[in-house]
Scaffold this motif. Structure first.
Motif, PDB file in Angstrom:
ATOM      1  N   ARG A 143       0.831  -1.199   0.000  1.00  0.00           N
ATOM      2  CA  ARG A 143       0.000   0.000   0.000  1.00  0.00           C
ATOM      3  C   ARG A 143       0.869   1.255   0.000  1.00  0.00           C
ATOM      4  O   ARG A 143       2.075   1.194   0.230  1.00  0.00           O
ATOM      5  N   ALA A 144       0.212   2.378  -0.250  1.00  0.00           N
ATOM      6  CA  ALA A 144       0.912   3.663  -0.319  1.00  0.00           C
ATOM      7  C   ALA A 144       0.357   4.619   0.731  1.00  0.00           C
ATOM      8  O   ALA A 144      -0.820   4.551   1.101  1.00  0.00           O
ATOM      9  N   TYR A 145       1.240   5.512   1.198  1.00  0.00           N
ATOM     10  CA  TYR A 145       0.831   6.574   2.112  1.00  0.00           C
ATOM     11  C   TYR A 145       1.285   7.911   1.517  1.00  0.00           C
ATOM     12  O   TYR A 145       2.468   8.091   1.219  1.00  0.00           O
ATOM     13  N   TYR A 146       0.323   8.788   1.353  1.00  0.00           N
ATOM     14  CA  TYR A 146       0.625  10.115   0.814  1.00  0.00           C
ATOM     15  C   TYR A 146       0.146  11.144   1.827  1.00  0.00           C
ATOM     16  O   TYR A 146      -1.036  11.193   2.173  1.00  0.00           O
ATOM     17  N   ARG A 147       1.083  11.931   2.322  1.00  0.00           N
ATOM     18  CA  ARG A 147       0.782  12.928   3.355  1.00  0.00           C
ATOM     19  C   ARG A 147       0.081  12.291   4.548  1.00  0.00           C
ATOM     20  O   ARG A 147      -0.924  12.772   5.058  1.00  0.00           O
ATOM     21  N   HIS A 148       0.616  11.148   4.967  1.00  0.00           N
ATOM     22  CA  HIS A 148       0.179  10.410   6.154  1.00  0.00           C
ATOM     23  C   HIS A 148      -1.211   9.787   6.016  1.00  0.00           C
ATOM     24  O   HIS A 148      -1.807   9.376   7.006  1.00  0.00           O
ATOM     25  N   LYS A 149      -1.715   9.684   4.795  1.00  0.00           N
ATOM     26  CA  LYS A 149      -3.004   9.038   4.568  1.00  0.00           C
ATOM     27  C   LYS A 149      -2.839   7.942   3.513  1.00  0.00           C
ATOM     28  O   LYS A 149      -2.032   8.064   2.601  1.00  0.00           O
ATOM     29  N   VAL A 150      -3.632   6.856   3.667  1.00  0.00           N
ATOM     30  CA  VAL A 150      -3.553   5.766   2.712  1.00  0.00           C
ATOM     31  C   VAL A 150      -3.983   6.236   1.336  1.00  0.00           C
ATOM     32  O   VAL A 150      -5.013   6.904   1.187  1.00  0.00           O
ATOM     33  N   ALA A 151      -3.192   5.915   0.326  1.00  0.00           N
ATOM     34  CA  ALA A 151      -3.491   6.303  -1.055  1.00  0.00           C
ATOM     35  C   ALA A 151      -3.804   5.050  -1.860  1.00  0.00           C
ATOM     36  O   ALA A 151      -3.147   4.017  -1.713  1.00  0.00           O
ATOM     37  N   ASP A 152      -4.820   5.112  -2.711  1.00  0.00           N
ATOM     38  CA  ASP A 152      -5.244   3.949  -3.485  1.00  0.00           C
ATOM     39  C   ASP A 152      -4.289   3.615  -4.626  1.00  0.00           C
ATOM     40  O   ASP A 152      -4.089   2.439  -4.955  1.00  0.00           O
ATOM     41  N   ASP A 153      -3.702   4.637  -5.233  1.00  0.00           N
ATOM     42  CA  ASP A 153      -2.869   4.430  -6.417  1.00  0.00           C
ATOM     43  C   ASP A 153      -1.405   4.264  -6.011  1.00  0.00           C
ATOM     44  O   ASP A 153      -0.744   5.217  -5.601  1.00  0.00           O
ATOM     45  N   LEU A 154      -0.878   3.046  -6.152  1.00  0.00           N
ATOM     46  CA  LEU A 154       0.514   2.794  -5.790  1.00  0.00           C
ATOM     47  C   LEU A 154       1.487   3.540  -6.697  1.00  0.00           C
ATOM     48  O   LEU A 154       2.634   3.791  -6.326  1.00  0.00           O
ATOM     49  N   PHE A 155       1.026   3.881  -7.904  1.00  0.00           N
ATOM     50  CA  PHE A 155       1.900   4.563  -8.857  1.00  0.00           C
ATOM     51  C   PHE A 155       1.611   6.062  -8.921  1.00  0.00           C
ATOM     52  O   PHE A 155       2.122   6.760  -9.793  1.00  0.00           O
ATOM     53  N   GLY A 156       0.785   6.555  -8.032  1.00  0.00           N
ATOM     54  CA  GLY A 156       0.502   7.978  -7.999  1.00  0.00           C
ATOM     55  C   GLY A 156       1.538   8.716  -7.163  1.00  0.00           C
ATOM     56  O   GLY A 156       2.192   8.137  -6.292  1.00  0.00           O
ATOM     57  N   HIS A 157       1.716   9.989  -7.419  1.00  0.00           N
ATOM     58  CA  HIS A 157       2.637  10.839  -6.635  1.00  0.00           C
ATOM     59  C   HIS A 157       4.011  10.182  -6.518  1.00  0.00           C
ATOM     60  O   HIS A 157       4.569  10.058  -5.423  1.00  0.00           O
ATOM     61  N   VAL A 158       4.545   9.732  -7.636  1.00  0.00           N
ATOM     62  CA  VAL A 158       5.836   9.039  -7.641  1.00  0.00           C
ATOM     63  C   VAL A 158       6.916   9.910  -7.005  1.00  0.00           C
ATOM     64  O   VAL A 158       7.091  11.074  -7.367  1.00  0.00           O
ATOM     65  N   GLY A 159       7.613   9.340  -6.057  1.00  0.00           N
ATOM     66  CA  GLY A 159       8.672  10.058  -5.366  1.00  0.00           C
ATOM     67  C   GLY A 159       8.190  10.896  -4.206  1.00  0.00           C
ATOM     68  O   GLY A 159       9.009  11.454  -3.465  1.00  0.00           O
ATOM     69  N   GLU A 160       6.872  10.985  -4.020  1.00  0.00           N
ATOM     70  CA  GLU A 160       6.315  11.815  -2.951  1.00  0.00           C
ATOM     71  C   GLU A 160       5.521  11.021  -1.929  1.00  0.00           C
ATOM     72  O   GLU A 160       5.083  11.572  -0.933  1.00  0.00           O
ATOM     73  N   GLN A 161       5.313   9.728  -2.188  1.00  0.00           N
ATOM     74  CA  GLN A 161       4.559   8.920  -1.241  1.00  0.00           C
ATOM     75  C   GLN A 161       5.375   7.688  -0.846  1.00  0.00           C
ATOM     76  O   GLN A 161       6.284   7.268  -1.564  1.00  0.00           O
ATOM     77  N   ASP A 162       5.040   7.141   0.312  1.00  0.00           N
ATOM     78  CA  ASP A 162       5.736   5.958   0.810  1.00  0.00           C
ATOM     79  C   ASP A 162       5.007   4.700   0.374  1.00  0.00           C
ATOM     80  O   ASP A 162       3.774   4.633   0.420  1.00  0.00           O
ATOM     81  N   LEU A 163       5.769   3.689  -0.032  1.00  0.00           N
ATOM     82  CA  LEU A 163       5.224   2.370  -0.328  1.00  0.00           C
ATOM     83  C   LEU A 163       5.667   1.422   0.773  1.00  0.00           C
ATOM     84  O   LEU A 163       6.838   1.418   1.157  1.00  0.00           O
ATOM     85  N   THR A 164       4.744   0.630   1.280  1.00  0.00           N
ATOM     86  CA  THR A 164       5.055  -0.249   2.393  1.00  0.00           C
ATOM     87  C   THR A 164       4.195  -1.496   2.321  1.00  0.00           C
ATOM     88  O   THR A 164       3.227  -1.550   1.556  1.00  0.00           O
ATOM     89  N   SER A 165       4.538  -2.499   3.101  1.00  0.00           N
ATOM     90  CA  SER A 165       3.736  -3.715   3.180  1.00  0.00           C
ATOM     91  C   SER A 165       3.885  -4.305   4.572  1.00  0.00           C
ATOM     92  O   SER A 165       4.879  -4.063   5.267  1.00  0.00           O
ATOM     93  N   SER A 166       2.902  -5.095   4.983  1.00  0.00           N
ATOM     94  CA  SER A 166       2.918  -5.692   6.311  1.00  0.00           C
ATOM     95  C   SER A 166       4.051  -6.713   6.437  1.00  0.00           C
ATOM     96  O   SER A 166       4.371  -7.426   5.491  1.00  0.00           O
ATOM     97  N   VAL A 167       4.631  -6.762   7.618  1.00  0.00           N
ATOM     98  CA  VAL A 167       5.736  -7.676   7.904  1.00  0.00           C
ATOM     99  C   VAL A 167       5.191  -9.064   8.219  1.00  0.00           C
ATOM    100  O   VAL A 167       4.192  -9.205   8.931  1.00  0.00           O
TER     101      VAL A 167
END
Length: 239
Positions: A143-167
């Motif tokens: 999933r992606a986080y953009y400005r501390h909120k979950v973002a639906d588009d993993l390819f949106g805001h490239v370079g400006e959002q965090d991509l992460t996954s559960s451990v």
């Protein structure tokens, strides 16, 4: 205290923040060959690269999703089939998605092997292995986080959002145990920190004063709707 940080730029930033502790902190670019004491990491494991996998029910095989470009956009592209099985495939729907990260496990193994005495601790959000394969998670945990909120588009805001996954805490715990470490029961961050809080009440002279700012910060860390239940605490020890 030792901080493991491969980036020289980040080392400089950290040194600036910690300048009041000059002489008490050392930086290493790699995990030391021997560790004694406590190895602590917070939201580190979820930042490791992962493979995004898809299930082909017709061919009874997993395949990897890669990233390709289409015009000016990034898109998912199916890659080669993978010779692997998780043992739960018969219950999965076609197109089921999950992730794996062998680099996380290799890192944890490296730390575990280096620990001659002490404990390693990880604060992070994650699941046990079997919890990755349930209907509500058919799209995986990437999933992606953009400005501390979950973002639906993993390819949106490239370079400006965090991509992460559960451990996958089962895999991480197994890696440590294979290196001879003993695992303590998993706890939520709320449970772990409340134990410390109770000790401050018994021995208040051994802890800093509970200022209004500290109380607000503590409430954020333990509140069930914030970080208290989302984060788990994994501890493994070598006596």
């Amino acid at each position: 205290m030792i901080i493991v940080e491969p980036s020289k730029q980040h080392q400089q930033w950290q040194a600036e923040v910690l300048k009041q502790h000059n002489g008490k902190v050392k930086w290493h670019c790699e995990i030391p060959k021997e560790l004694r004491g406590i190895f602590f990491c917070n939201e580190l494991l979820d930042a490791f690269p992962v493979q995004r996998l898809g299930w082909d029910a017709d061919k009874n095989t997993w395949f990897e999703w890669g990233v390709a470009s289409k015009g000016e956009l990034f898109v998912w592209r199916r890659m080669e089939n993978l010779p692997m099985q998780f043992g739960c495939e018969e219950d999965l729907s076609d197109g089921y998605v999950t992730v794996q990260s062998t680099r996380r496990e290799a890192f944890w193994m490296e730390v575990s092997n280096a620990l001659s005495q002490g404990r390693i601790m990880a604060f992070d959000y994650g699941l046990e292995s079997d919890a990755f394969f349930v209907p509500p998670r058919k799209d995986g945990t990437l999933r992606a986080y953009y400005r501390h909120k979950v973002a639906d588009d993993l390819f949106g805001h490239v370079g400006e959002q965090d991509l992460t996954s559960s451990v996958d805490f089962t895999a991480i715990r197994n890696a440590g145990e294979s290196a001879g470490l003993k695992s303590e029961p998993m706890r939520t961050q709320e449970q772990f920190l409340m134990d410390i809080f109770e000790k401050t009440l018994i021995q208040p002279d051994r802890f800093p004063e509970w200022t209004a700012k500290r109380r607000r910060q503590f409430q954020t860390l333990i509140h069930p709707e914030h970080l208290g239940c989302q984060f788990q605490v994994l501890q493994q020890v070598r006596d």
